[in-house]
Motif scaffolding. Structure first.
Motif, PDB file in Angstrom:
ATOM      1  N   LEU A  45      93.224  57.105 -85.605  1.00 57.97           N
ATOM      2  CA  LEU A  45      94.603  57.480 -85.141  1.00 57.97           C
ATOM      3  C   LEU A  45      95.226  58.553 -85.923  1.00 57.97           C
ATOM      4  CD1 LEU A  45      95.916  53.844 -84.639  1.00 57.97           C
ATOM      5  CD2 LEU A  45      94.613  55.233 -82.839  1.00 57.97           C
ATOM      6  N   PHE A  46      96.094  59.369 -84.971  1.00 60.01           N
ATOM      7  CA  PHE A  46      97.066  60.343 -85.451  1.00 60.01           C
ATOM      8  C   PHE A  46      98.029  59.468 -86.409  1.00 60.01           C
ATOM      9  CE2 PHE A  46      95.357  62.886 -81.912  1.00 60.01           C
ATOM     10  CZ  PHE A  46      95.524  64.175 -82.247  1.00 60.01           C
ATOM     11  N   LEU A  47      98.340  60.290 -87.685  1.00 62.33           N
ATOM     12  CA  LEU A  47      99.487  59.910 -88.299  1.00 62.33           C
ATOM     13  C   LEU A  47     100.385  60.647 -88.153  1.00 62.33           C
ATOM     14  CD1 LEU A  47      97.554  59.003 -91.832  1.00 62.33           C
ATOM     15  CD2 LEU A  47      98.467  57.381 -89.966  1.00 62.33           C
ATOM     16  N   GLY A  48     100.029  62.118 -88.137  1.00 67.39           N
ATOM     17  CA  GLY A  48     100.989  63.109 -87.731  1.00 67.39           C
ATOM     18  C   GLY A  48     100.486  64.666 -87.558  1.00 67.39           C
ATOM     19  N   ALA A  49     101.159  65.328 -86.789  1.00 69.54           N
ATOM     20  CA  ALA A  49     100.800  66.856 -86.364  1.00 69.54           C
ATOM     21  C   ALA A  49     101.823  67.820 -86.568  1.00 69.54           C
ATOM     22  CB  ALA A  49     100.265  66.530 -85.192  1.00 69.54           C
ATOM     23  N   CYS A  50     101.629  68.893 -86.288  1.00 70.25           N
ATOM     24  CA  CYS A  50     102.501  69.833 -86.258  1.00 70.25           C
ATOM     25  C   CYS A  50     102.226  71.236 -85.415  1.00 70.25           C
ATOM     26  CB  CYS A  50     103.141  70.366 -87.562  1.00 70.25           C
ATOM     27  SG  CYS A  50     102.282  71.424 -88.725  1.00 70.25           S
ATOM     28  N   VAL A  51     102.897  71.774 -84.677  1.00 69.96           N
ATOM     29  CA  VAL A  51     102.280  73.083 -84.105  1.00 69.96           C
ATOM     30  C   VAL A  51     103.582  73.869 -84.515  1.00 69.96           C
ATOM     31  CG1 VAL A  51     101.914  74.225 -82.209  1.00 69.96           C
ATOM     32  CG2 VAL A  51     101.203  71.778 -82.295  1.00 69.96           C
ATOM     33  N   LEU A  52     103.377  74.812 -85.324  1.00 71.02           N
ATOM     34  CA  LEU A  52     104.310  76.048 -85.781  1.00 71.02           C
ATOM     35  C   LEU A  52     103.568  77.173 -85.126  1.00 71.02           C
ATOM     36  CD1 LEU A  52     106.553  77.432 -87.264  1.00 71.02           C
ATOM     37  CD2 LEU A  52     105.031  77.145 -89.516  1.00 71.02           C
ATOM     38  N   GLY A  53     104.129  77.797 -84.015  1.00 70.23           N
ATOM     39  CA  GLY A  53     103.711  78.779 -83.524  1.00 70.23           C
ATOM     40  C   GLY A  53     104.282  78.906 -81.858  1.00 70.23           C
ATOM     41  N   VAL A  54     103.741  79.896 -81.033  1.00 70.65           N
ATOM     42  CA  VAL A  54     104.113  79.862 -79.924  1.00 70.65           C
ATOM     43  C   VAL A  54     104.146  78.703 -79.107  1.00 70.65           C
ATOM     44  CG1 VAL A  54     101.910  81.033 -79.241  1.00 70.65           C
ATOM     45  CG2 VAL A  54     104.086  81.525 -77.776  1.00 70.65           C
ATOM     46  N   GLY A  55     105.076  78.112 -78.353  1.00 70.92           N
ATOM     47  CA  GLY A  55     104.903  76.945 -77.585  1.00 70.92           C
ATOM     48  C   GLY A  55     104.720  75.623 -78.406  1.00 70.92           C
ATOM     49  N   GLY A  56     105.038  75.923 -79.638  1.00 76.12           N
ATOM     50  CA  GLY A  56     104.845  74.579 -80.461  1.00 76.12           C
ATOM     51  C   GLY A  56     105.872  73.609 -79.987  1.00 76.12           C
ATOM     52  N   ASP A  57     106.841  73.793 -79.795  1.00 72.24           N
ATOM     53  CA  ASP A  57     107.982  72.672 -79.377  1.00 72.24           C
ATOM     54  C   ASP A  57     107.682  71.852 -78.092  1.00 72.24           C
ATOM     55  OD1 ASP A  57     108.443  75.131 -78.153  1.00 72.24           O
ATOM     56  OD2 ASP A  57     110.395  74.906 -77.847  1.00 72.24           O
ATOM     57  N   GLU A  58     106.901  72.543 -77.043  1.00 70.65           N
ATOM     58  CA  GLU A  58     106.475  71.856 -76.003  1.00 70.65           C
ATOM     59  C   GLU A  58     104.938  71.296 -76.222  1.00 70.65           C
ATOM     60  OE1 GLU A  58     107.970  71.508 -73.430  1.00 70.65           O
ATOM     61  OE2 GLU A  58     109.738  72.950 -73.436  1.00 70.65           O
ATOM     62  N   ILE A  59     104.035  71.699 -76.999  1.00 65.76           N
ATOM     63  CA  ILE A  59     102.790  71.555 -77.254  1.00 65.76           C
ATOM     64  C   ILE A  59     102.616  70.158 -77.876  1.00 65.76           C
ATOM     65  CG2 ILE A  59     100.673  72.028 -78.211  1.00 65.76           C
ATOM     66  CD1 ILE A  59     101.298  74.871 -77.884  1.00 65.76           C
ATOM     67  N   ILE A  60     103.647  69.830 -78.849  1.00 64.75           N
ATOM     68  CA  ILE A  60     103.562  68.839 -79.786  1.00 64.75           C
ATOM     69  C   ILE A  60     103.914  67.453 -78.869  1.00 64.75           C
ATOM     70  CG2 ILE A  60     106.181  68.601 -80.092  1.00 64.75           C
ATOM     71  CD1 ILE A  60     103.031  68.102 -82.694  1.00 64.75           C
ATOM     72  N   ASN A  61     104.350  67.565 -77.657  1.00 64.01           N
ATOM     73  CA  ASN A  61     104.391  66.307 -76.822  1.00 64.01           C
ATOM     74  C   ASN A  61     103.158  65.672 -76.262  1.00 64.01           C
ATOM     75  OD1 ASN A  61     107.481  66.301 -76.959  1.00 64.01           O
ATOM     76  ND2 ASN A  61     107.468  67.888 -75.658  1.00 64.01           N
ATOM     77  N   GLY A  62     102.201  66.368 -76.365  1.00 65.58           N
ATOM     78  CA  GLY A  62     100.891  65.889 -76.108  1.00 65.58           C
ATOM     79  C   GLY A  62     100.489  64.802 -76.913  1.00 65.58           C
ATOM     80  N   ILE A  63     100.615  65.059 -78.214  1.00 64.86           N
ATOM     81  CA  ILE A  63     100.224  64.276 -79.397  1.00 64.86           C
ATOM     82  C   ILE A  63     101.205  63.075 -79.603  1.00 64.86           C
ATOM     83  CG2 ILE A  63      99.906  64.220 -81.863  1.00 64.86           C
ATOM     84  CD1 ILE A  63      98.744  67.199 -81.719  1.00 64.86           C
ATOM     85  N   THR A  64     102.383  63.378 -79.299  1.00 67.68           N
ATOM     86  CA  THR A  64     103.392  62.412 -79.253  1.00 67.68           C
ATOM     87  C   THR A  64     102.853  61.203 -78.438  1.00 67.68           C
ATOM     88  OG1 THR A  64     105.171  64.200 -79.761  1.00 67.68           O
ATOM     89  CG2 THR A  64     105.831  61.852 -78.663  1.00 67.68           C
ATOM     90  N   ASN A  65     102.540  61.604 -77.078  1.00 61.41           N
ATOM     91  CA  ASN A  65     102.128  60.707 -76.083  1.00 61.41           C
ATOM     92  C   ASN A  65     101.152  59.820 -76.560  1.00 61.41           C
ATOM     93  OD1 ASN A  65     104.125  61.576 -74.378  1.00 61.41           O
ATOM     94  ND2 ASN A  65     102.933  62.819 -73.306  1.00 61.41           N
ATOM     95  N   LEU A  66     100.029  60.591 -77.151  1.00 68.05           N
ATOM     96  CA  LEU A  66      98.832  59.866 -77.770  1.00 68.05           C
ATOM     97  C   LEU A  66      99.096  58.964 -78.858  1.00 68.05           C
ATOM     98  CD1 LEU A  66      95.851  60.146 -76.677  1.00 68.05           C
ATOM     99  CD2 LEU A  66      95.508  61.684 -78.576  1.00 68.05           C
ATOM    100  N   MET A  67     100.096  59.221 -79.672  1.00 70.85           N
ATOM    101  CA  MET A  67     100.535  58.435 -80.823  1.00 70.85           C
ATOM    102  C   MET A  67     101.143  57.112 -80.313  1.00 70.85           C
ATOM    103  SD  MET A  67     101.428  61.119 -83.693  1.00 70.85           S
ATOM    104  CE  MET A  67     101.888  59.762 -85.139  1.00 70.85           C
ATOM    105  N   TYR A  68     102.109  57.286 -79.207  1.00 72.40           N
ATOM    106  CA  TYR A  68     102.721  56.093 -78.622  1.00 72.40           C
ATOM    107  C   TYR A  68     101.642  55.251 -78.182  1.00 72.40           C
ATOM    108  CZ  TYR A  68     107.733  57.118 -80.012  1.00 72.40           C
ATOM    109  OH  TYR A  68     108.844  57.561 -80.526  1.00 72.40           O
TER     110      TYR A  68
END
Length: 453
Positions: free
Chosen positions: A396-419
């Motif tokens: 399972l994902f414990l955490g993730a970060c996307v620092l870069g172009v589109g990172g604030d939007e891209i992270i939500n895909g991993i958020t859904n998987l974690m929930y």
């Protein structure tokens, strides 16, 4: 004394939707001492992201040549116009909220500062209101230490009201607010210095993230000062502030304090109640945002359980579910997630590497620099990296970060998987659109490396 079924103190991002939801069940009083909409609408998300967008236009204008676009010299930021655009966005949001409240016959709006007379009695102006269910949604504001109160200073609120660009903006605090305003005003044309007491920016982040954010700031020409153990300020003359860091003096035209936030509970006169607060004056709540007083809830920033619009809104959802006897949501189910809205932005979900190791997890980490992402190279925006922290035992994902172009939007895909509590392999083995930045996350997840504490 006027009796209501529900009283809401504060019209932030938890209070307003709660008012409309509760109006279906009974009468609601909503009290606001300032502008409707709370921090997000008035001096948080809406205005600052409008400024971020204007700052980005400036960056585009000065970097056209990188992509073969010749832009004539002479581009400048007109802060009066930038502010006017921001003011309209804010005003429209406030007006929409007020119209909706006034059109709801079950909601009564009281403008003024509220304080408690007892656990279930609230005074606003010369009116005394009472209800068996009270919701405290008073938010938070900037910390202003005593040593700064004798000089002219700005916070995230009043710096949004200036119409002349600072010649040299000195910012105390190298975290979310300080970094966002620092980059905004540097791109507008100000000289900017950010002073941080710690050895790195955004101290809660792993070093790799902090170092990359520092590199982004420096690329914009922002001066960074670290390990500032002693900071002394004084007014040098009518138009400048002297700031001495340890033994080095610098002078600026404007001083912005971005040191931290404190809950707006000081005016509530909670001493008249039995409502408990912690040592930082945040109101103590249980998993359903309820205080130690039955029927009295604290929602949003003032409960210390989150400092973001999305956590405030989730507090509303938790309380609504609790009142409807469903109890389908609770604070402990929430996964920490947030964004740093510099350019390029940071999207973060869950634990950092350090947090995971400190909690005893056996982890594997995937990491990929943006310099290896085709879409980032095509955009000419290769600052940053993406990273995933995986629990070796569960996948399972414990955490993730996307620092870069589109990172604030891209992270939500991993958020859904974690929930959804689904393994990282689901993301790794999916087929993603090409060419995008997020399509490289599966590539990153194919090359996990164990990390030892």
């Amino acid at each position: 004394m006027k009796n209501f079924d529900y009283i809401i103190i504060g019209s932030g991002q938890a209070g307003v939707p709660l008012a409309f939801s509760l109006s279906k069940e009974g009468t609601v009083a909503i009290i606001e001492r300032s502008f409707l909409g709370g921090t997000c609408v008035n001096n948080g998300c809406t205005p600052t992201k409008a400024y971020v967008a204007s700052a980005r236009r400036m960056w585009d204008a000065f970097h056209g040549d990188d992509l073969g676009i010749e832009i004539p010299a002479g581009v400048k930021a007109n802060l009066k116009k930038i502010k006017a655009r921001k003011d309209k966005l804010v005003s429209d949001s406030r007006s929409n909220i007020e119209k909706a409240i006034l059109n709801n016959e079950k909601i009564e709006l009281y403008k003024g500062e509220a304080h408690f007379l007892s656990n279930y009695e609230v005074k606003v102006g010369d009116k005394v209101l009472t209800a068996k269910n009270i919701f405290i949604n008073v938010g938070a504001s900037a910390v202003v230490p005593t040593e700064y109160q004798m000089v002219p200073f700005y916070t995230n609120e009043n710096i949004l009201e200036i119409t002349d660009l600072p010649k040299h903006l000195i910012i105390i605090g190298g975290s979310y607010i300080g970094l966002e305003f620092g980059q905004i005003f540097k791109r507008f044309g100000s000289k900017v210095t950010i002073i941080e007491r710690n050895k790195k920016l955004i101290n809660r982040e792993d070093e790799e993230v902090s170092d990359m954010v520092a590199e982004i700031m420096k690329s914009d020409g922002i001066n960074l000062v670290f390990n500032a153990e002693s900071i002394k300020v004084r007014q040098y003359n009518k138009s400048s502030i002297s700031v001495v860091v340890d033994t080095k003096e610098m002078r600026g035209s404007h001083l912005l304090l971005a040191i931290g936030r404190t809950p707006n509970t000081d005016t509530l006169q909670l001493a008249n109640t039995t409502i408990e607060v912690d040592k930082r004056n945040y109101i103590k709540v249980d998993d359903y945002c309820q205080t130690n007083v039955p029927g009295v809830f604290a929602i949003g920033d003032c409960n210390g359980q989150g400092a973001f619009t999305h956590t405030s809104y989730n507090d509303f959802q938790i309380v609504e579910s609790y009142l409807l006897k469903k109890k389908e949501r609770k604070i402990s189910d929430r996964i920490t997630t947030y964004g740093l809205f510099i350019d390029p932005p940071l999207g973060r979900i869950g634990m950092t590497k350090k947090e995971a190791i400190d909690k005893g997890y056996e982890i594997a980490v995937g990491c990929l620099p943006m310099t290896k992402v085709g879409r980032a190279k095509e955009k000419g925006e290769t600052f940053g990296f993406m990273e995933a922290v995986i629990d070796v035992k569960t996948n399972l994902f414990l955490g993730a970060c996307v620092l870069g172009v589109g990172g604030d939007e891209i992270i939500n895909g991993i958020t859904n998987l974690m929930y959804a509590k689904q393994p990282y392999t689901l993301f790794r083995d999916a087929v993603h659109i090409h060419p995008t930045v997020s399509e490289l996350i599966p590539t990153m997840l194919e090359d996990l490396k164990p990390v030892n504490g």
